[in-house]
Scaffold this motif. Structure first.
Motif, PDB file in Angstrom:
ATOM      1  N   PHE A  39       0.838  -1.196   0.000  1.00 28.44           N
ATOM      2  CA  PHE A  39       0.000   0.000   0.000  1.00 28.44           C
ATOM      3  C   PHE A  39       0.872   1.245   0.000  1.00 28.44           C
ATOM      4  CE2 PHE A  39       0.898  -0.781   4.421  1.00 28.44           C
ATOM      5  CZ  PHE A  39       0.878   0.452   5.057  1.00 28.44           C
ATOM      6  N   ARG A  40       0.287   2.348  -0.395  1.00 29.91           N
ATOM      7  CA  ARG A  40       1.066   3.565  -0.657  1.00 29.91           C
ATOM      8  C   ARG A  40       1.541   4.267   0.608  1.00 29.91           C
ATOM      9  NH1 ARG A  40      -1.959   6.856  -5.323  1.00 29.91           N
ATOM     10  NH2 ARG A  40      -3.685   6.968  -3.843  1.00 29.91           N
ATOM     11  N   GLY A  41       0.746   4.239   1.656  1.00 31.35           N
ATOM     12  CA  GLY A  41       1.129   4.905   2.890  1.00 31.35           C
ATOM     13  C   GLY A  41      -0.094   5.397   3.628  1.00 31.35           C
ATOM     14  N   ASN A  42       0.093   5.863   4.871  1.00 33.10           N
ATOM     15  CA  ASN A  42      -1.070   6.301   5.644  1.00 33.10           C
ATOM     16  C   ASN A  42      -1.604   7.660   5.184  1.00 33.10           C
ATOM     17  OD1 ASN A  42       0.837   8.045   6.699  1.00 33.10           O
ATOM     18  ND2 ASN A  42       0.960   7.027   8.694  1.00 33.10           N
ATOM     19  N   TRP A  43      -0.973   8.283   4.196  1.00 34.40           N
ATOM     20  CA  TRP A  43      -1.510   9.504   3.607  1.00 34.40           C
ATOM     21  C   TRP A  43      -2.632   9.196   2.623  1.00 34.40           C
ATOM     22  CZ3 TRP A  43      -1.388   9.574  -1.667  1.00 34.40           C
ATOM     23  CH2 TRP A  43      -0.463   8.735  -2.294  1.00 34.40           C
ATOM     24  N   CYS A  44      -2.750   7.935   2.197  1.00 32.88           N
ATOM     25  CA  CYS A  44      -3.699   7.545   1.146  1.00 32.88           C
ATOM     26  C   CYS A  44      -5.000   7.056   1.774  1.00 32.88           C
ATOM     27  CB  CYS A  44      -3.079   6.450   0.283  1.00 32.88           C
ATOM     28  SG  CYS A  44      -4.243   5.698  -0.892  1.00 32.88           S
ATOM     29  N   PRO A  45      -6.119   7.759   1.600  1.00 33.98           N
ATOM     30  CA  PRO A  45      -7.377   7.350   2.234  1.00 33.98           C
ATOM     31  C   PRO A  45      -7.884   6.005   1.738  1.00 33.98           C
ATOM     32  CG  PRO A  45      -7.759   9.126   0.667  1.00 33.98           C
ATOM     33  CD  PRO A  45      -6.279   9.006   0.815  1.00 33.98           C
ATOM     34  N   MET A  46      -7.664   5.701   0.454  1.00 30.78           N
ATOM     35  CA  MET A  46      -8.119   4.420  -0.075  1.00 30.78           C
ATOM     36  C   MET A  46      -7.322   3.264   0.540  1.00 30.78           C
ATOM     37  SD  MET A  46     -10.471   5.586  -1.875  1.00 30.78           S
ATOM     38  CE  MET A  46     -10.967   7.071  -2.728  1.00 30.78           C
ATOM     39  N   CYS A  47      -6.029   3.487   0.752  1.00 26.14           N
ATOM     40  CA  CYS A  47      -5.208   2.462   1.406  1.00 26.14           C
ATOM     41  C   CYS A  47      -5.666   2.253   2.841  1.00 26.14           C
ATOM     42  CB  CYS A  47      -3.736   2.867   1.385  1.00 26.14           C
ATOM     43  SG  CYS A  47      -3.012   3.002  -0.261  1.00 26.14           S
ATOM     44  N   SER A  80       4.767  -0.962   2.925  1.00 25.58           N
ATOM     45  CA  SER A  80       4.744   0.356   2.281  1.00 25.58           C
ATOM     46  C   SER A  80       6.128   0.980   2.380  1.00 25.58           C
ATOM     47  CB  SER A  80       3.709   1.273   2.942  1.00 25.58           C
ATOM     48  OG  SER A  80       4.207   1.786   4.159  1.00 25.58           O
ATOM     49  N   PRO A  81       6.415   1.977   1.555  1.00 29.62           N
ATOM     50  CA  PRO A  81       7.716   2.655   1.641  1.00 29.62           C
ATOM     51  C   PRO A  81       7.774   3.728   2.708  1.00 29.62           C
ATOM     52  CG  PRO A  81       6.467   3.513  -0.209  1.00 29.62           C
ATOM     53  CD  PRO A  81       5.645   2.404   0.378  1.00 29.62           C
ATOM     54  N   GLN A  82       6.683   3.941   3.434  1.00 31.95           N
ATOM     55  CA  GLN A  82       6.719   4.972   4.473  1.00 31.95           C
ATOM     56  C   GLN A  82       7.654   4.545   5.607  1.00 31.95           C
ATOM     57  OE1 GLN A  82       2.670   5.363   5.805  1.00 31.95           O
ATOM     58  NE2 GLN A  82       2.697   3.532   7.049  1.00 31.95           N
ATOM     59  N   SER A  83       8.093   5.509   6.394  1.00 32.94           N
ATOM     60  CA  SER A  83       9.055   5.233   7.462  1.00 32.94           C
ATOM     61  C   SER A  83       8.455   4.318   8.524  1.00 32.94           C
ATOM     62  CB  SER A  83       9.500   6.547   8.115  1.00 32.94           C
ATOM     63  OG  SER A  83       8.436   7.121   8.853  1.00 32.94           O
ATOM     64  N   ARG A  84       9.325   3.661   9.263  1.00 29.03           N
ATOM     65  CA  ARG A  84       8.861   2.769  10.326  1.00 29.03           C
ATOM     66  C   ARG A  84       8.094   3.551  11.394  1.00 29.03           C
ATOM     67  NH1 ARG A  84      14.108   1.155   9.692  1.00 29.03           N
ATOM     68  NH2 ARG A  84      14.769   1.872  11.758  1.00 29.03           N
ATOM     69  N   VAL A  85       8.513   4.781  11.650  1.00 33.31           N
ATOM     70  CA  VAL A  85       7.821   5.609  12.648  1.00 33.31           C
ATOM     71  C   VAL A  85       6.361   5.800  12.256  1.00 33.31           C
ATOM     72  CG1 VAL A  85       7.691   7.912  13.682  1.00 33.31           C
ATOM     73  CG2 VAL A  85       9.913   6.803  13.379  1.00 33.31           C
ATOM     74  N   LYS A  86       6.121   6.084  10.986  1.00 32.66           N
ATOM     75  CA  LYS A  86       4.743   6.274  10.508  1.00 32.66           C
ATOM     76  C   LYS A  86       3.962   4.966  10.572  1.00 32.66           C
ATOM     77  CE  LYS A  86       5.476  10.287   7.501  1.00 32.66           C
ATOM     78  NZ  LYS A  86       6.820  10.634   7.969  1.00 32.66           N
ATOM     79  N   SER A  87       4.613   3.851  10.238  1.00 33.48           N
ATOM     80  CA  SER A  87       3.923   2.559  10.292  1.00 33.48           C
ATOM     81  C   SER A  87       3.617   2.148  11.728  1.00 33.48           C
ATOM     82  CB  SER A  87       4.768   1.480   9.606  1.00 33.48           C
ATOM     83  OG  SER A  87       4.757   1.651   8.199  1.00 33.48           O
ATOM     84  N   ILE A  88       4.505   2.485  12.662  1.00 34.16           N
ATOM     85  CA  ILE A  88       4.248   2.189  14.069  1.00 34.16           C
ATOM     86  C   ILE A  88       3.003   2.934  14.540  1.00 34.16           C
ATOM     87  CG2 ILE A  88       5.119   2.556  16.417  1.00 34.16           C
ATOM     88  CD1 ILE A  88       7.945   1.963  15.302  1.00 34.16           C
TER      89      ILE A  88
END
Length: 280
Positions: free
Chosen positions: A157-165, A190-198
């Motif tokens: 998925f693209r990242g937590n910025w993406c509402p559809m994701c 996703s390619p987002q940082s680990r901090v954002k995924s946490i």
């Protein structure tokens, strides 16, 4: 080269266009409330542009996935606005209506939401999933082959910025126990940082596994990199991301299901994935 140019144009489209539409909506309301004489053209501009602003705002505030390619509400509103605007043909509001309203919504529906995917010879049913390396939220490397012996649902998925994701992950979380009963490991990448995924993991209602794809290395290995896929104005995510991709593999690491959507608004429903397992 041409595909790269198109991707850059799409990157520059969404947020600047939304801001322009907000400006047009405010100006239309101001004229409708301030003019002594009622104006069909300014009403047309508001009817054509306002619903698109509302739609995009709702999508980001209350994300959801859709299984249809086309969104009727903004399209019908833009058409109605165009009819109202041409009654008087006042130059400025008519321009707003036809360019930002009707033209903009058609561009969004028929151009912007499409992902311009290339044919992928690596990802198809029956093929062995290529090896790649991810990074756990603890910062440790994890090779895809370490999941051999388990059924795995790989969600790129693209990242937590993406509402559809976000909506896609929420719908999968609701069926987490059902997938677990089938013995399926759910791997979110996703390619987002680990901090954002946490932070994202902490908001999920199920203990889903998140991994970072550093510099899109896994996506490159699989041929699913989305160049310039992060919209202009979204900070902290770079400009490249991954094409939304769903892969299911069996215990031997062979692909038993793959969804390579060509429209970021369309994602496979959990029911479709569970049906594959029920017939497996």
């Amino acid at each position: 080269m041409i595909k790269g140019l198109i991707s850059r144009l799409k990157r520059w489209y969404a947020i600047p266009y939304l801001l322009l539409c907000i400006g047009v909506s405010i100006q239309s309301i101001a004229y409708l409330l301030g003019d002594a004489a009622f104006s069909y053209s300014w009403l047309g501009a508001l009817v054509a542009v306002g619903p698109l602003v509302l739609f995009m705002s709702v999508v980001y505030a209350l994300p959801y996935t859709r299984i249809v390619r086309f969104i009727a509400f903004p399209v019908v509103s833009a058409l109605l606005g165009a009819v109202l605007a041409v009654i008087e043909m006042r130059p400025l509001p008519t321009f707003y209506t036809l360019f930002f309203g009707l033209g903009g919504v058609l561009v969004y529906v028929f151009w912007y939401t499409y992902l311009d995917r290339s044919d992928n010879i690596l990802l198809h049913k029956g093929a062995k999933l290529p090896d790649f390396t991810l990074t756990s939220l603890a910062g440790e490397p994890v090779v895809s082959s370490s999941f051999i012996g388990k059924k795995v649902l790989w969600i790129f998925f693209r990242g937590n910025w993406c509402p559809m994701c976000q909506a896609q992950l929420d719908s999968l979380a609701k069926e987490f126990d059902t997938f677990k009963a089938y013995g399926v490991e759910m791997v979110l990448i996703s390619p987002q940082s680990r901090v954002k995924s946490i932070k994202q993991k902490s908001r999920m209602p199920a203990p889903m596994q998140f991994f970072e794809d550093q510099d899109n290395q896994a996506a490159q290995r699989l041929g699913i990199v989305h160049r310039y896929g992060v919209p202009l104005g979204i900070r902290g995510y770079g400009h490249d991301t991954t094409l939304p991709t769903v892969i299911m593999t069996d215990e031997l690491g062979c692909i038993i299901y793959v969804d390579l959507t060509d429209n970021f608004r369309i994602r496979p429903k959990p029911e479709a994935l569970l049906e594959v397992l029920s017939h497996g």
